[in-house]
Design a protein around this motif. Structure first.
Motif, PDB file in Angstrom:
ATOM      1  N   PRO A  32       0.841  -1.199   0.000  1.00 35.53           N
ATOM      2  CA  PRO A  32       0.000   0.000   0.000  1.00 35.53           C
ATOM      3  C   PRO A  32       0.879   1.253   0.000  1.00 35.53           C
ATOM      4  N   PHE A  33       0.837   1.986  -1.090  1.00 37.34           N
ATOM      5  CA  PHE A  33       1.685   3.189  -1.155  1.00 37.34           C
ATOM      6  C   PHE A  33       0.905   4.303  -1.830  1.00 37.34           C
ATOM      7  N   ARG A  34       1.315   5.527  -1.611  1.00 42.02           N
ATOM      8  CA  ARG A  34       0.791   6.665  -2.348  1.00 42.02           C
ATOM      9  C   ARG A  34       1.954   7.581  -2.667  1.00 42.02           C
ATOM     10  N   ILE A  35       2.016   7.992  -3.933  1.00 44.00           N
ATOM     11  CA  ILE A  35       3.086   8.908  -4.336  1.00 44.00           C
ATOM     12  C   ILE A  35       2.470  10.280  -4.592  1.00 44.00           C
ATOM     13  N   TYR A  36       2.961  11.250  -3.872  1.00 41.79           N
ATOM     14  CA  TYR A  36       2.451  12.620  -4.006  1.00 41.79           C
ATOM     15  C   TYR A  36       3.451  13.447  -4.807  1.00 41.79           C
ATOM     16  N   GLN A  37       2.907  14.282  -5.709  1.00 42.12           N
ATOM     17  CA  GLN A  37       3.782  15.171  -6.474  1.00 42.12           C
ATOM     18  C   GLN A  37       3.188  16.574  -6.424  1.00 42.12           C
ATOM     19  N   THR A  38       4.036  17.547  -6.210  1.00 45.01           N
ATOM     20  CA  THR A  38       3.523  18.925  -6.202  1.00 45.01           C
ATOM     21  C   THR A  38       3.190  19.379  -7.612  1.00 45.01           C
ATOM     22  N   MET A  39       3.952  18.847  -8.602  1.00 44.89           N
ATOM     23  CA  MET A  39       3.816  19.382  -9.946  1.00 44.89           C
ATOM     24  C   MET A  39       2.698  18.684 -10.720  1.00 44.89           C
ATOM     25  N   SER A  40       1.965  17.816 -10.050  1.00 46.26           N
ATOM     26  CA  SER A  40       0.936  17.084 -10.789  1.00 46.26           C
ATOM     27  C   SER A  40      -0.449  17.529 -10.352  1.00 46.26           C
TER      28      SER A  40
END
Lengths: 1138, 275
Positions: free
Chosen positions: B186-194
């Motif tokens: 279980p993972f979540r990848i956060y991006q500011t530029m998206s």
């Protein structure tokens, strides 16, 4: 799980083994020749080589195979010569066996084969029934045959002495041809199978070996056991037909396949008759297709038919060895084998891979799926050359489908004999050549010779290779000739030609034997998903990524928290309460379980450490009351598992004194474990104890096998006011052991109930302690096993003989050893829910005093079951045992393969981590062993050095200055002379008589003190031990009711005592500490009572913490204290000098 | 000797020093003092800012008070992301303490979820745990737990009780040894530029060949832009709990040790600060 080996032969006749812990087929480089078939037991492997001789490979063990030869020298006194070898004509031989009937001069003794060597010369035994004799070893009597004594009397007219010599089996780990028989066998062997080791454990290591000759006869090898691994001679077993193949299970199952395709079952195999008596015929699973192969285990029979179909036989057990019916299984196999625990192995008919049957359990013997073992072989790259060479290999010709190649090889290099055999084999396998039998997808023998340019395997003869290179055309030519013999062979060959690289892709197996391979449904095997590089935990500990995370986290703490500690916390800390309902064993009479509410309140103590209080809320005559205990006063939490309650006991110093803990029971086992883990954490937190035990820790074991450890405070051995030992805090360590021993540099060894040796890995937790209270690495699975015994009792009456109709006063017909508790086969449960049965009830024949053929013991009346009596009004007793097994986890790693009964470690302070620490042990057969290579870095050591003794031993201890003391089975003590770092095993044993009329059972040696315990529970101190005379002079009685003693490196004395009186109850198995032990008064004065009952073992040999010196006005105490530690240091300096 | 257990403790006890400032536009009766607090990285903003609310309530005109919301440099802070994630995503290169602006008006409904009470946070937290366990164990572990066990997890988080939480959470972190890891991580990848809130897909800890997947493997598949090309300078940093683990770190280990209490591994991919 002990590491064991799976054996296999590839189609080129090369023998490989695969370890249950390994991921690589390792070639048996010793094999000088190719093998056809192998059959393995745990201690050895038998094979038929291409020269048709049977070879034996006894696995090297640190325990040598030694055979004691003995003979007696007899003399008679006459007035002229005194005692002389001039005997009367009516007397026995001058050299004879113990009875005097056999003439046995010394030079009549010869070594039985080239695999043996003499260990030394003959010498006279100077030990007579546990007592040392005078020099020369003579024992005296009035006349032959009579009672001998060690003392010469006025009327001693004859004397005799025993001469001993040992021979040793030297052909370990190599294939040694077993000695040829005087009368040569009519024809060579074509199949062998060993097993039967579970029928009878006496003599030790007994095996049944069955063999089939090419003419279809069956032979049984007589007299194979530990001291005679080669067996004595072949015995012809009469047959109703001609046999092709035979299979013998670990127990009493033996099945064979007949040429005609039926199967035969051996009946009447028993303890007294391992050969069996008769054959019964069972039809082939498929009436149209004959059986070709059979494999049996303990309770299973698997068979193959000519169409490679796999069949499982229903309903097979030792009462019904024939079973009841066949079930067709999936898969097509060319060969099948049943290993230990009824695990099944096969060789696929298509791909020639070794398959393991997954999911075989005692309740589901047919398993679930076939899974190919995919591990590579060692030196896989050199295969192309090897396979070219093996064109000539004889190994291929026992597999039906590669006949063409076999013919090639026979024609090329081998004499007529082999061709003859081959043709015969071929003919027998195919009574009607027209009937096409097996299609072999890739027989793998067809390797184009051009491939053979690679490096050569050294053991493959160049001659073979050159021939293969030199005669490619000839190969083709022979192929043509083979064509005329059998169409299927051509098909085989062509098919193989299409896939010339087949052999390089994966090994092609011809034979597999799992008889030595101990796997069960719990085993974790790495045979299936082979990984070139496994990310195992231990190397990862030092991996860069992990270091990076640790470093960055501590940087983060610096950056984000350290400068802001004065900020307010967002969440205020509060009291945390955990509540539950439980049952409590009421403190007052009548004692009974009552329902209570249970609560643990945790809060931060005054100094920031966590603390808590336990509350037990109960109703007393409608009134709500409670009982409480402070977490920081709890000294130990003991799980008490039995089959009715999941309970545990909580002790405080007060409750230890009373011998009356708080006993609580949870509704389920899981709930109990959760509470125990939580309470244990809470106790450790309140005492600020975390991580692994220190090197000084005191270890103990309960009679349930639970392991506890306590951190000694410096004041524990303080003089004159040591801290009371009921205040010691004990915490549990995962695992299950019977004995644990340690020393002060942190080397800890344990021995399980099944005698397996374990070494402590430096972890903590395990068992019920998971998650936070357990270390992540250094925790391994641990399996322990023991036997549960029940007795069947019968009384004789004149009408019906022995029946289970007893007198009203008699014991139960089925009972425990005391006879007071009824135990039937069906109601008997394993000792606790942690244990599971692994075998069925079986008769125990190994009772002391002996049993008859059915396992009965006789007595005149029931309390005297040890006597064997024949009378008219008899009782008899019959002992059944059943094995059960426990699986847990803990910081322990197994040290295979020798089982131990005792172990001791020099309680020294090694100067560095590479200094070798002396460690001695007793094997469970009584051999004395000395472990080499034990250091703090490698606490498991490297190998055992066997120390010869004339009788089995049972206890051993090594103290300062390398004083090694041991107790023999006959109850006498021995001192080992000249043990030093240069000679770690010493040179000879000095026999030390036991205290009068007492048989010693255990010894412990400290700095200067030597203590022993005898079988009647007396504790003895050895007087007069000095550096110049380390054997001492006499035994002094110290105490009774002692079960075990442990003397520490400061000469501190701790025991496990029985019958300790508390204020509320009596306890057996209590930890006690000897008070008043001082250098000038090593015997101490009195006992201080600690935790108990139910304790079985303690070791204080890690605690070398010198107590704080209290300078009393009287200056006598410190003065004699100082020289001794100095001496000790010197000794240890010597000990590590090498 | 550092033990993996210490990592769990460090993760749990991670704190961000924060300075709360009242928004200039709020109508106050007197000057609002900033409020300083150590925020647990693994908790949620609305769960730990009762004190902040109380502090500013004293100065704000009571009839103007609506639901409190927080903002950092113009970005409304989503309370349903763990605090550490918000910090790493938006403010990782800021000077500490982290300065958060407190609003009591103009709730940005388009950006933020309302959080009327702690039970909303509990529901969100528990649903995350259940989702994570669905990925890890087909929900078997979480379904075997009793109501009180679920409560223990939540109470552990709410009261910052590491032992209480982990006594239960360890069960969620177990897996059959022969499988080498969870079913999916279980993972979540956060991006500011998206524009997407985060990336969440199925990813196994062990490759079909039996090799352990690493953080790098995950990013290569999910977010290749985050990885530096050969010979190129690093453009993005991959941050978990304020640290940058090496790309060869095994994903399974990360999931067991650097997951938030909601059992998700929250990974922030942010541009390398240009200075």
């Amino acid at each position: 799980m002990p590491v064991s080996l799976l054996w296999a032969v590839d189609v080129y006749g090369r023998v490989y083994s695969l370890s249950t812990a390994g991921q690589l087929w390792e070639q048996c480089h010793d094999a000088q020749m190719e093998f056809k078939r192998v059959t393995a037991a745990q201690q050895c492997c038998w094979g038929i080589a291409c020269d048709n001789n049977i070879y034996l490979n006894v696995h090297a063990s640190d325990l040598p195979v030694r055979y004691q030869e003995e003979t007696y020298e007899n003399q008679r006194w006459n007035p002229i010569d005194g005692f002389s070898d001039r005997l009367l004509p009516s007397d026995r031989w001058q050299w004879s066996d113990v009875t005097g009937l056999q003439h046995q001069p010394l030079d009549n003794f010869r070594i039985p084969s080239d695999s043996w060597e003499w260990e030394g010369d003959w010498y006279a035994d100077e030990n007579f029934e546990g007592e040392p004799t005078e020099k020369g070893g003579w024992t005296y009597a009035i006349d032959f045959p009579a009672t001998y004594t060690k003392d010469k009397k006025w009327n001693s007219c004859v004397r005799r002495r025993r001469w001993l010599r040992y021979r040793r089996y030297k052909a370990m780990d190599t294939w040694a041809k077993i000695p040829p028989q005087q009368t040569t066998l009519p024809d060579p062997f074509s199949d062998i199978s060993c097993g039967g080791w579970e029928i009878n454990e006496e003599p030790r290591g007994r095996l049944s070996l069955w063999a089939v000759s090419l003419q279809g006869k069956v032979w049984f090898r007589e007299g194979i056991y530990h001291h005679n691994p080669e067996g004595s001679f072949w015995e012809d077993i009469p047959l109703p037909g001609e046999v092709v193949q035979i299979s013998c299970g670990p127990g009493d199952l033996v099945w064979a396949v007949l040429w005609e395709g039926q199967l035969m079952v051996r009946e009447g195999i028993s303890r007294d008759c391992p050969k069996g008596t008769t054959w019964a015929v069972v039809d082939s699973p498929n009436p149209d297709v004959g059986a070709t192969h059979v494999a049996v285990g303990n309770n299973v029979v698997w068979a193959l038919t000519k169409d490679n179909k796999v069949w499982f036989r229903r309903g097979v057990n030792s009462h019904n060895p024939c079973g009841s019916g066949w079930i067709s299984m999936v898969g097509e196999m060319i060969m099948i084998n049943v290993g230990l625990n009824d695990q099944v192995l096969g060789i696929g008919s298509q791909d020639r891979a070794v398959y393991f049957r997954q999911g075989v359990t005692s309740s589901e013997l047919s398993g679930k799926t076939w899974r190919a073992i995919t591990v590579p072989r060692d030196g896989d790259r050199s295969h192309s050359s090897a396979s070219a060479g093996s064109l000539q290999s004889a190994g291929c010709y026992f597999c039906g489908e590669v006949r063409a190649q076999s013919v090639v090889s026979d024609n090329q290099e081998r004499p007529q004999e082999r061709a003859f055999l081959l043709v015969q084999l071929f003919w027998r396998r195919n009574p009607s050549p027209g009937e096409e039998e097996i299609k072999a997808p890739c027989a793998g023998v067809a390797i184009s010779p051009s491939q053979s340019g690679g490096p050569l395997d050294p053991q493959w003869s160049n001659v073979d290779l050159e021939e293969a290179q030199g005669h490619p055309v000839q190969t083709g030519a022979v192929l043509d000739s083979a064509d005329t013999c059998s169409l299927s062979s051509v098909a085989t060959y062509t098919l193989a030609m299409e896939d010339p690289y087949g052999a390089d892709e994966h090994p092609l197996w011809a034979w597999v034997s799992g008889g030595g391979c101990s796997v069960d449904s719990h085993s974790q095997l790495n045979w299936f998903n082979f990984q070139s590089m496994n990310l195992s935990v231990t190397p990862a500990q030092t991996a860069a990524w992990r270091r990076q995370i640790f470093e960055q986290l501590s940087e983060r703490t610096k950056r984000e928290i350290d400068n802001f500690r004065h900020y307010e916390q967002a969440i205020e800390q509060s009291v945390w309460v955990k509540k539950g309902t439980m049952q409590w064993w009421r403190d007052w009479k009548p004692h009974k379980w009552i329902d209570v509410h249970f609560a643990l309140e945790q809060f931060s103590g005054s100094e920031g450490n966590k603390d808590g209080i336990l509350f037990i809320y109960y109703n007393f005559y409608e009134e709500k009351k409670y009982l409480h205990a402070f977490i920081n006063e709890v000294t130990i939490l003991v799980p008490v598992l039995n089959d009715s309650k999941h309970s545990f006991a909580i002790y405080t110093p007060e409750r230890t004194k009373q011998r009356w803990p708080i006993r609580l029971a949870a509704a389920t086992e899981l709930e109990m474990q959760d509470w125990l883990a939580l309470l244990s954490d809470s106790c450790c937190d309140s005492r600020v104890i975390q991580g692994p035990p220190s090197k000084q820790a005191i270890w103990s074991v309960t009679c349930k096998g639970d392991i506890f450890v306590s951190e000694p405070s410096p004041s524990l051995e303080a003089m004159p006011y040591p801290s009371p030992c009921d205040q010691m805090f004990w915490r549990q360590v995962g695992g299950h052991l019977r004995v644990v021993e340690c020393n002060s540099v942190g080397i800890v060894w344990g021995i399980g109930y099944d005698h397996t040796a374990w070494v402590y890995t430096g972890g903590y937790g395990g068992g019920i302690f998971q998650g936070l209270s357990s270390s992540t690495d250094n925790i391994y699975t641990q399996v322990d096993a023991k036997s549960v015994y029940i007795y069947e009792n019968q009384r004789w009456n004149p009408v019906s003989g022995y029946t289970n109709r007893g007198l009203p006063t008699d014991r139960y017909m089925w009972s425990d050893a005391s006879g007071l508790h009824e135990c039937t086969k069906t109601n008997m449960k394993p000792p606790s829910p942690q244990w599971t049965w692994v075998s069925d009830w079986a008769i125990d024949y190994s009772v002391s005093g002996g049993t008859d053929r059915e396992g009965w013991q006789y007595a005149a009346d029931f309390p005297f079951i040890r006597l064997r009596f024949m009378g008219t009004c008899e009782q008899c007793v019959f002992l059944l045992h059943r094995k059960c097994k426990l699986t847990t986890t803990g910081p322990w790693q197994e040290i295979p393969p020798i089982s131990l009964s005792d172990v001791t470690i020099l309680p020294c302070a090694a100067q560095s981590s590479v200094d070798v620490v002396p460690l001695w042990a007793i094997s469970n057969k009584g051999d004395v062993l000395c472990r080499l290579g034990v250091t703090t870095l490698t606490p498991a050591g490297s190998s055992w050095l066997h120390v010869g003794t004339d009788q089995p031993f049972k206890s051993i201890s090594i103290g300062a200055a390398s004083q090694v003391w041991a107790i023999a089975k006959d109850g006498s003590a021995f001192y080992r002379g000249s043990v030093s770092p240069q000679s770690p095993a010493g040179d000879c044993w000095y026999h030390i008589p036991s205290p009068a009329k007492q048989k010693l059972k255990q010894v412990s040696v400290g700095r200067t003190s030597v203590y022993t315990v005898d079988e009647n529970g007396n504790l003895w101190y050895r007087q007069g031990v000095t550096p110049s005379y380390p054997q001492g002079s006499s035994w002094e009685h110290i105490s009774n009711n002692v079960r075990k003693v442990s003397v520490g490196p400061l000469d501190q004395v701790w025991i496990i005592a029985d019958k300790v009186q508390g204020s509320q109850s009596l306890s057996c198995g209590t930890v006690c500490h000897r008070l008043g032990v001082q250098p000038m008064e090593p015997k101490g004065q009195s006992w201080d009572y600690g935790i108990g009952g139910g304790w079985d073992h303690i070791t204080v040999r890690g605690n070398s913490m010198e107590p704080p010196r209290i300078h009393l006005p009287s200056l006598t105490a410190p003065a004699p204290q100082s020289p001794l530690p100095v001496r000790n240091k010197e000794v240890n300096g010597d000990a590590v000098g090498c | 000797m550092a033990d993996d257990k210490d990592v769990l403790r460090d993760v749990w006890f991670g704190r961000i020093p924060t300075c709360f400032i009242l928004n200039q536009d709020e109508v106050t009766e007197r000057e609002a003092e900033p409020y300083y607090l150590l925020l647990p990285r693994v908790s949620y903003l609305t769960l730990v800012t009762d004190k902040v609310k109380k502090h500013f309530h004293k100065v704000v005109r009571t009839d103007d008070v609506e639901e409190m919301w927080l903002e950092y440099e113009g970005t409304p802070l989503k309370w349903h992301y763990p605090i550490g994630v918000l910090f790493d995503l938006h403010a990782s290169n800021t000077v500490l303490p982290w300065s958060i602006t407190v609003h009591f008006k103009n709730f940005p409904d388009r950006d933020l979820l309302h959080c009327p009470s702690n039970s909303v946070i509990e529901a969100h937290f528990m649903s995350s745990i259940k989702e994570a366990d669905a990925l890890k164990h087909k929900s078997q572990v979480v379904n075997d737990m009793q109501k009180k066990d679920h409560k223990q997890l939540w109470m552990g988080l709410q009261n910052d009780k590491f032992d209480q939480f982990w006594a239960m959470n360890r069960k969620l972190m177990e897996y059959p040894t022969e499988e080498g890891g969870f079913r999916y991580i279980p993972f979540r990848i956060y991006q500011t530029m998206s524009d997407r809130p985060f990336i969440q897909k199925l990813f196994r800890p062990v490759s079909p060949e039996g090799n352990m997947h690493t953080l790098g493997d995950l990013l290569k598949e999910m977010c290749p832009a985050a990885l530096p090309n050969d010979g190129e300078q690093k453009r993005y940093q991959v941050v978990i709990h304020g640290i940058e683990p090496l790309l060869e770190t095994p994903l399974q280990w990360l999931s067991e040790h650097l997951s938030h209490p909601d059992n998700f591994l929250h990974i922030c991919v942010t541009p390398v600060p240009s200075d």
